[in-house]
Design a protein around this motif. Structure first.
Motif, PDB file in Angstrom:
ATOM      1  N   UNK A   1     -54.144 -25.183 -39.161  1.00  0.00           N
ATOM      2  CA  UNK A   1     -54.727 -24.965 -37.835  1.00  0.00           C
ATOM      3  C   UNK A   1     -54.364 -23.583 -37.317  1.00  0.00           C
ATOM      4  N   UNK A   2     -55.202 -23.053 -36.431  1.00  0.00           N
ATOM      5  CA  UNK A   2     -54.981 -21.707 -35.899  1.00  0.00           C
ATOM      6  C   UNK A   2     -54.613 -21.755 -34.429  1.00  0.00           C
ATOM      7  N   UNK A   3     -53.855 -20.749 -33.994  1.00  0.00           N
ATOM      8  CA  UNK A   3     -53.689 -20.490 -32.579  1.00  0.00           C
ATOM      9  C   UNK A   3     -54.676 -19.388 -32.222  1.00  0.00           C
ATOM     10  N   UNK A   4     -55.435 -19.583 -31.147  1.00  0.00           N
ATOM     11  CA  UNK A   4     -56.488 -18.649 -30.745  1.00  0.00           C
ATOM     12  C   UNK A   4     -56.040 -17.937 -29.479  1.00  0.00           C
ATOM     13  N   UNK A   5     -56.233 -16.616 -29.449  1.00  0.00           N
ATOM     14  CA  UNK A   5     -55.774 -15.831 -28.316  1.00  0.00           C
ATOM     15  C   UNK A   5     -56.766 -14.733 -27.969  1.00  0.00           C
ATOM     16  N   UNK A   6     -56.792 -14.356 -26.708  1.00  0.00           N
ATOM     17  CA  UNK A   6     -57.544 -13.189 -26.260  1.00  0.00           C
ATOM     18  C   UNK A   6     -57.013 -11.944 -26.961  1.00  0.00           C
ATOM     19  N   UNK A   7     -57.907 -11.016 -27.328  1.00  0.00           N
ATOM     20  CA  UNK A   7     -57.481  -9.872 -28.133  1.00  0.00           C
ATOM     21  C   UNK A   7     -56.520  -8.936 -27.411  1.00  0.00           C
ATOM     22  N   UNK A   8     -56.705  -8.732 -26.102  1.00  0.00           N
ATOM     23  CA  UNK A   8     -55.785  -7.865 -25.368  1.00  0.00           C
ATOM     24  C   UNK A   8     -54.390  -8.475 -25.314  1.00  0.00           C
ATOM     25  N   UNK A   9     -54.314  -9.780 -25.104  1.00  0.00           N
ATOM     26  CA  UNK A   9     -53.006 -10.432 -25.100  1.00  0.00           C
ATOM     27  C   UNK A   9     -52.339 -10.312 -26.478  1.00  0.00           C
ATOM     28  N   UNK A  10     -53.129 -10.520 -27.527  1.00  0.00           N
ATOM     29  CA  UNK A  10     -52.567 -10.403 -28.869  1.00  0.00           C
ATOM     30  C   UNK A  10     -52.051  -8.993 -29.124  1.00  0.00           C
ATOM     31  N   UNK A  11     -52.801  -7.985 -28.679  1.00  0.00           N
ATOM     32  CA  UNK A  11     -52.367  -6.597 -28.862  1.00  0.00           C
ATOM     33  C   UNK A  11     -51.064  -6.332 -28.130  1.00  0.00           C
ATOM     34  N   UNK A  12     -50.916  -6.878 -26.922  1.00  0.00           N
ATOM     35  CA  UNK A  12     -49.685  -6.685 -26.166  1.00  0.00           C
ATOM     36  C   UNK A  12     -48.508  -7.357 -26.872  1.00  0.00           C
ATOM     37  N   UNK A  13     -48.723  -8.552 -27.407  1.00  0.00           N
ATOM     38  CA  UNK A  13     -47.667  -9.224 -28.168  1.00  0.00           C
ATOM     39  C   UNK A  13     -47.257  -8.373 -29.360  1.00  0.00           C
ATOM     40  N   UNK A  14     -48.241  -7.766 -30.039  1.00  0.00           N
ATOM     41  CA  UNK A  14     -47.939  -6.909 -31.181  1.00  0.00           C
ATOM     42  C   UNK A  14     -47.118  -5.698 -30.800  1.00  0.00           C
ATOM     43  N   UNK A  15     -47.447  -5.078 -29.663  1.00  0.00           N
ATOM     44  CA  UNK A  15     -46.716  -3.883 -29.238  1.00  0.00           C
ATOM     45  C   UNK A  15     -45.316  -4.217 -28.738  1.00  0.00           C
ATOM     46  N   UNK A  16     -45.125  -5.416 -28.202  1.00  0.00           N
ATOM     47  CA  UNK A  16     -43.793  -5.833 -27.785  1.00  0.00           C
ATOM     48  C   UNK A  16     -42.949  -6.229 -28.990  1.00  0.00           C
ATOM     49  N   UNK A  17     -43.603  -6.835 -29.989  1.00  0.00           N
ATOM     50  CA  UNK A  17     -42.868  -7.291 -31.168  1.00  0.00           C
ATOM     51  C   UNK A  17     -42.272  -6.124 -31.950  1.00  0.00           C
ATOM     52  N   UNK A  18     -43.090  -5.107 -32.216  1.00  0.00           N
ATOM     53  CA  UNK A  18     -42.568  -4.000 -33.040  1.00  0.00           C
ATOM     54  C   UNK A  18     -43.354  -2.711 -32.824  1.00  0.00           C
ATOM     55  N   UNK A  19     -43.739  -2.469 -31.577  1.00  0.00           N
ATOM     56  CA  UNK A  19     -44.563  -1.291 -31.302  1.00  0.00           C
ATOM     57  C   UNK A  19     -44.070  -0.478 -30.129  1.00  0.00           C
ATOM     58  N   UNK A  20     -45.005   0.060 -29.369  1.00  0.00           N
ATOM     59  CA  UNK A  20     -44.694   1.020 -28.309  1.00  0.00           C
ATOM     60  C   UNK A  20     -44.013   0.405 -27.094  1.00  0.00           C
ATOM     61  N   UNK A  21     -44.030  -0.938 -26.982  1.00  0.00           N
ATOM     62  CA  UNK A  21     -43.347  -1.626 -25.873  1.00  0.00           C
ATOM     63  C   UNK A  21     -42.272  -2.554 -26.425  1.00  0.00           C
ATOM     64  N   UNK A  22     -41.715  -2.192 -27.572  1.00  0.00           N
ATOM     65  CA  UNK A  22     -40.773  -3.059 -28.284  1.00  0.00           C
ATOM     66  C   UNK A  22     -39.682  -3.612 -27.359  1.00  0.00           C
TER      67      UNK A  22
END
Length: 311
Positions: free
Chosen positions: A98-119
Motif C-alpha cells: 500500500x502507498x501513502x499519498x501526499x501533496x507534492x509541495x508537502x512531500x518536497x518540504x519533508x525532503x528538504x527537512x530530511x536531508x536538504x536545505x531546511x535540514x
C-alpha cells in the motif's frame, strides 16, 4: 527491501528507488495533456525493481489529498481520472505494497527537512514558484494538513487583486493567476502584457516564453516592470505564509528558481521589508537538488508510514 517514490507531477512523472534513504535508481517520463496511465507507471516501477516487491511506496500528487493519505481529491486541470481513486489500494494491488499519498509541495518540504536545505528544521515553509504556486508548512515538527487536507497548501490562491482575473480554482485575483508560469505564458501570448522588442521577438520565434526569458530581458523596461510586479506578488505570498506560520526558514523552489541568482536576493529583500515589524526575518533558501526534493520526501514519508496514518 527497497522503497519506491512516485511523483505524479503536472508535466512529468518521476520515479525513485531508495535503499536506506539513498536514491539508487530512477526514471522519468512526460505526461500527456495532464494525464497519466497508471498501467505504464506500474510497469516502469516493476522494471526498476526487477521483480522485487517494495517495502514501502510513496505517491505525490499536485493537488489536495484526503486526510487518510490515500486519494487525490482535487487538482484543477490535472489528473481528473485519478480523483477519488484509492491510490493506496492501487499500489497494493499492482506493486504489492500500500502507498501513502501526499501533496507534492508537502512531500518536497519533508525532503528538504530530511536531508536538504531546511535540514532538521521544526518550523519551515516551502513555496513552489512554477507552473502554479504551491505552499506547505511544518510547525513544531508537524506537517500542517487540516481536517480535510487543504491546510497550508493553497498559499498561491490568496486574493491579491479583488478585480483581477478569474483563476481556474474559481477564486478571483489569485497570486497564481497573476504571477505563475502559466499566467505569464497566457498573458504574453494574448497580448495582455506589454513586451519589449527582444522579449516579443522570442515569443514570435517560439510561440511560448517563460520566466527565464523575462529575467534575461530585464534590461528592457517592459520586462523589468513585469518582473518587479511578479516579485511583489511572490513576496506577498511568502509574507502571508510567514505571518500565518512563523517559520525559521523558507524554502523557495520550482522552475522560477532556475534564475535564483537574480530572483532570490531581491525576493528576500522584499519579504524582509514587508514582514510585520517584530516578525522573525527567516532566510530564503533554494534546494541543492530540487529535482529530487519530492522523491526524497516521499521516501522518508513512506518509510515512516504505518497503519495509523501519516506522521
Amino acid at each position: 527491501m527497497r522503497t519506491i517514490a512516485i511523483d505524479l507531477g503536472g508535466t512529468a512523472v518521476k520515479l525513485g528507488v531508495f535503499e536506506s534513504g539513498r536514491l539508487v535508481a530512477g526514471d522519468e517520463f512526460a505526461t500527456v495533456d495532464g494525464h497519466v496511465g497508471l498501467d505504464d507507471v506500474a510497469l516502469r516501477v516493476k522494471a526498476l525493481l526487477d521483480g522485487d516487491r517494495p517495502a514501502a511506496v510513496g505517491i505525490a500528487v499536485p493537488g489536495v489529498v484526503d486526510p487518510d493519505g490515500s486519494k487525490l481529491l482535487a487538482a484543477h486541470g490535472k489528473y481528473r481520472e485519478l480523483h477519488d481513486l484509492d491510490l493506496s489500494a492501487w499500489s497494493e494491488s499492482r506493486l504489492g505494497s500500500p502507498a501513502v499519498v501526499e501533496n507534492d509541495a508537502r512531500a518536497a518540504l519533508i525532503g528538504e527537512i530530511a536531508d536538504g536545505s531546511a535540514r532538521g528544521s521544526r518550523d519551515a515553509l516551502l513555496v513552489v514558484l512554477g507552473t502554479g504556486i504551491g505552499t506547505a508548512a511544518i510547525v513544531d515538527g508537524r506537517m500542517i494538513r487540516g481536517r480535510r487536507g487543504h491546510g497550508a497548501i493553497l498559499g498561491g490562491h490568496i486574493t491579491l487583486d479583488l478585480y483581477g482575473p478569474r483563476c481556474p480554482c474559481g477564486n478571483v485575483g489569485c497570486a497564481e493567476a497573476l504571477a505563475s508560469t502559466w499566467a505569464f505564458a497566457s498573458d504574453a501570448a494574448s497580448g495582455r502584457l506589454a513586451l519589449g522588442p527582444e522579449l516579443a521577438a522570442r515569443l514570435a520565434g517560439r510561440s511560448a516564453i517563460g520566466i527565464r526569458d523575462l529575467v534575461e530581458t530585464r534590461h528592457e523596461s517592459e520586462s523589468a516592470a513585469i518582473l518587479e510586479r511578479y516579485l511583489r506578488v511572490w513576496s506577498a505570498v511568502i509574507v502571508t505564509q510567514c505571518h500565518a506560520f512563523d517559520p525559521d526558514v523558507v524554502v523557495v523552489t520550482g522552475g522560477v528558481m532556475r534564475s535564483a541568482d537574480v530572483i532570490l536576493p531581491s525576493l528576500e529583500q522584499q519579504v524582509h521589508a514587508d514582514l510585520w515589524s517584530s516578525s522573525f526575518r527567516p532566510p530564503l533558501v533554494t534546494p541543492d537538488d530540487p529535482a529530487t526534493s519530492v522523491l526524497r520526501g516521499l521516501a522518508a514519508l513512506a518509510d515512516d508510514f504505518d497503519s495509523k496514518g501519516r506522521p
